[in-house]
Write an enzyme that holds these catalytic residues in place. Structure first.
Site, PDB file in Angstrom:
ATOM      1  N   ILE A  12       0.844  -1.202   0.000  1.00 55.09           N
ATOM      2  CA  ILE A  12       0.000   0.000   0.000  1.00 55.09           C
ATOM      3  C   ILE A  12       0.879   1.252   0.000  1.00 55.09           C
ATOM      4  CG2 ILE A  12      -1.806   1.252   1.253  1.00 55.09           C
ATOM      5  CD1 ILE A  12      -2.837  -1.465   2.264  1.00 55.09           C
ATOM      6  N   ASN A  76       2.854  -4.834  10.738  1.00 54.16           N
ATOM      7  CA  ASN A  76       2.522  -6.212  10.372  1.00 54.16           C
ATOM      8  C   ASN A  76       1.016  -6.277  10.207  1.00 54.16           C
ATOM      9  OD1 ASN A  76       5.063  -6.694  12.558  1.00 54.16           O
ATOM     10  ND2 ASN A  76       5.184  -7.587  10.515  1.00 54.16           N
ATOM     11  N   TYR A 141      -4.119  -8.436  15.457  1.00 58.49           N
ATOM     12  CA  TYR A 141      -3.844  -7.423  14.435  1.00 58.49           C
ATOM     13  C   TYR A 141      -4.812  -6.246  14.584  1.00 58.49           C
ATOM     14  CZ  TYR A 141      -4.239  -5.146   9.899  1.00 58.49           C
ATOM     15  OH  TYR A 141      -4.347  -4.217   8.911  1.00 58.49           O
ATOM     16  N   HIS A 187      -2.848 -13.426   1.134  1.00 57.54           N
ATOM     17  CA  HIS A 187      -4.057 -12.738   0.694  1.00 57.54           C
ATOM     18  C   HIS A 187      -4.734 -13.465  -0.464  1.00 57.54           C
ATOM     19  CE1 HIS A 187      -1.960  -9.438   2.839  1.00 57.54           C
ATOM     20  NE2 HIS A 187      -3.162  -9.320   3.342  1.00 57.54           N
ATOM     21  N   ILE A 205      -9.894 -22.607   0.078  1.00 50.61           N
ATOM     22  CA  ILE A 205     -10.994 -21.752   0.569  1.00 50.61           C
ATOM     23  C   ILE A 205     -11.114 -22.000   2.070  1.00 50.61           C
ATOM     24  CG2 ILE A 205     -13.455 -21.263   0.445  1.00 50.61           C
ATOM     25  CD1 ILE A 205     -13.437 -22.216  -2.437  1.00 50.61           C
ATOM     26  N   PHE A 206     -10.839 -20.952   2.854  1.00 52.05           N
ATOM     27  CA  PHE A 206     -10.837 -21.127   4.312  1.00 52.05           C
ATOM     28  C   PHE A 206     -12.231 -20.917   4.876  1.00 52.05           C
ATOM     29  CE2 PHE A 206      -6.294 -19.499   3.807  1.00 52.05           C
ATOM     30  CZ  PHE A 206      -5.788 -20.783   3.696  1.00 52.05           C
TER      31      PHE A 206
HETATM   32  N1  UDP Z   1      -8.855 -16.602   1.961  1.00 52.55           N
HETATM   33  C1  UDP Z   1      -8.995 -17.883   1.441  1.00 52.55           C
HETATM   34  N2  UDP Z   1      -7.914 -18.466   0.855  1.00 52.55           N
HETATM   35  C2  UDP Z   1      -6.698 -17.848   0.767  1.00 52.55           C
HETATM   36  C3  UDP Z   1      -6.578 -16.542   1.291  1.00 52.55           C
HETATM   37  C4  UDP Z   1      -7.680 -15.955   1.885  1.00 52.55           C
HETATM   38  O1  UDP Z   1     -10.074 -18.490   1.508  1.00 52.55           O
HETATM   39  O2  UDP Z   1      -5.737 -18.427   0.243  1.00 52.55           O
HETATM   40  C5  UDP Z   1     -10.037 -15.949   2.559  1.00 52.55           C
HETATM   41  C6  UDP Z   1      -9.812 -15.500   3.987  1.00 52.55           C
HETATM   42  O3  UDP Z   1     -10.095 -16.554   4.897  1.00 52.55           O
HETATM   43  C7  UDP Z   1     -10.793 -14.320   4.094  1.00 52.55           C
HETATM   44  C8  UDP Z   1     -10.796 -13.739   2.680  1.00 52.55           C
HETATM   45  O4  UDP Z   1     -10.286 -14.768   1.826  1.00 52.55           O
HETATM   46  O5  UDP Z   1     -12.083 -14.804   4.374  1.00 52.55           O
HETATM   47  C9  UDP Z   1      -9.914 -12.506   2.534  1.00 52.55           C
HETATM   48  O6  UDP Z   1      -8.667 -12.829   3.123  1.00 52.55           O
HETATM   49  P1  UDP Z   1      -7.379 -11.918   2.939  1.00 52.55           P
HETATM   50  O7  UDP Z   1      -6.260 -12.613   3.659  1.00 52.55           O
HETATM   51  O8  UDP Z   1      -7.171 -11.613   1.492  1.00 52.55           O
HETATM   52  O9  UDP Z   1      -7.750 -10.550   3.647  1.00 52.55           O
HETATM   53  P2  UDP Z   1      -8.258 -10.226   5.148  1.00 52.55           P
HETATM   54  O10 UDP Z   1      -9.742 -10.002   5.008  1.00 52.55           O
HETATM   55  O11 UDP Z   1      -7.890 -11.340   6.062  1.00 52.55           O
HETATM   56  O12 UDP Z   1      -7.533  -8.962   5.484  1.00 52.55           O
END
Ligand code: UDP
Length: 323
Positions: A12, A76, A141, A187, A205-206
């Site tokens: 950024i 961070n 964070y 990300h 996909i988390f």
């Molecule tokens: N996410 C995911 N797989 C990945 C990275 C992120 O499913 O490899 C999901 C994460 O769990 C969240 C969304 O994508 O629900 C956005 O995550 P990111 O880390 O990009 O940004 P955050 O919202 O955590 O700042």
């Protein structure tokens, strides 16, 4: 205007530096390069290699540059990591940030622009989210950024250091020259694009059991150049306080993957994994305050354009920056 930018070698920060220079500012970047990249620093900017924890070096750099405004990006910023190593977040984002505030006060800096986050809210009671929602972060964070927001209010009241704090939703996309390269990428969009480039076999996909229409988390993606423009607007005297920066549109993880398939024209295999600790289900901004007070007018509000600029950059820089 002379602007001192911490973290100006990061994602950024680097694009804000580019936009500040385009707007005619003089810029000094202060970065320890643990997360950032030397080649992400625009050549027109002065560069000081230093840590926020090195107070003498920081004070010297600020005094020497006759700084009028500080933009503080160095931090961070990974939710997941903060859940396993909270000390790193409180030390770097709060304790080291105090050195910067004290150096800014000592140098009679007029304006402090802070990179905050929607993670300070925690899971909201309602979306879209306005700035007056209660702030109850669910990860260190977000907590570290909230602590710094509160400190800023005291420094303004006691030392007269005017601040503006931007609560970013999900920064994404790229400029022509600079883009997103984290040494360890967590990300969503850059990881999906790495799959498209054949550098990863699949995207994970988390969490698919969230209370959202398709079960995956919803986020509000905002173009990095639009973020940068808000920072420039925030430099004007009298512009102060807290502002959300987002587009007001929420996209699920599955929708982002689908958009990346459309833009890249490539199939992106995905596997379903458990939830990532610390993730709120849905974060979507109401940024009306920034539209009204700062006359902020995002130029790339569509996810399609955001992903397209990220893809253009990743294709040109498949391995990111060389350093
Ligand atoms: N996410 C995911 N797989 C990945 C990275 C992120 O499913 O490899 C999901 C994460 O769990 C969240 C969304 O994508 O629900 C956005 O995550 P990111 O880390 O990009 O940004 P955050 O919202 O955590 O700042």
């Amino acid at each position: 205007m002379n602007v001192f930018v911490t973290g100006g070698a990061g994602y950024i920060g680097s694009i804000c530096v580019e936009e500040l220079l385009n707007a005619g500012c003089h810029v000094t970047v202060y970065d320890n390069l643990t997360e950032g990249h030397r080649s992400a620093v625009d050549r027109r900017a002065a560069f000081v290699h230093g840590c926020l924890s090195d107070r003498p070096k920081l004070e010297q750099a600020i005094q020497g540059a006759e700084v009028e405004a500080v933009m503080h990006f160095a931090a961070n910023a990974l939710v997941g990591e903060s859940m396993t190593n909270p000390g790193k977040y409180f030390r770097n984002n709060v304790a080291s940030g105090l050195n910067l505030l004290d150096a800014a006060v000592a140098a009679r800096v007029k304006k402090f622009v802070f990179s905050s986050t929607c993670a300070t809210y925690g899971p909201p009671d309602r979306v879209p989210m306005t700035e007056d929602l209660p702030q109850k972060p669910i990860n260190p964070y977000g907590e570290s950024k909230l602590m710094f927001e509160r400190i800023l209010q005291w420094y303004e009241q006691i030392h007269g250091l005017e601040f503006i704090a931007f609560r970013y939703f999900n920064a994404a996309g790229a400029s022509e020259q600079f883009g997103e390269h984290h040494r360890i990428e967590t990300h969503l969009i850059p990881n999906v694009l790495r799959v498209a480039l054949g550098q990863m076999p699949e995207i994970q996909i988390f969490g698919t059991d969230y209370p959202t229409p398709d079960g995956t988390c919803i986020r509000d993606y905002i173009h990095i150049k639009d973020l940068a423009q808000a920072h420039i607007a925030g430099l004007q005297p009298g512009k102060r306080g807290f502002y959300n920066l987002g587009n007001g549109d929420g996209y699920s993880v599955r929708e982002v993957i689908q958009m990346c398939e459309e833009i890249t024209g490539r199939k992106i295999p995905a596997v379903e994994k458990p939830r990532r600790p610390g993730d709120p289900p849905r974060l979507v901004a109401a940024a009306d305050k920034a539209f009204k007070d700062l006359h902020w007018n995002p130029q790339y509000p569509k996810l399609r354009d955001i992903v397209a600029t990220a893809w253009a950059w990743h294709q040109k820089h498949p391995h990111g920056y060389p350093d």
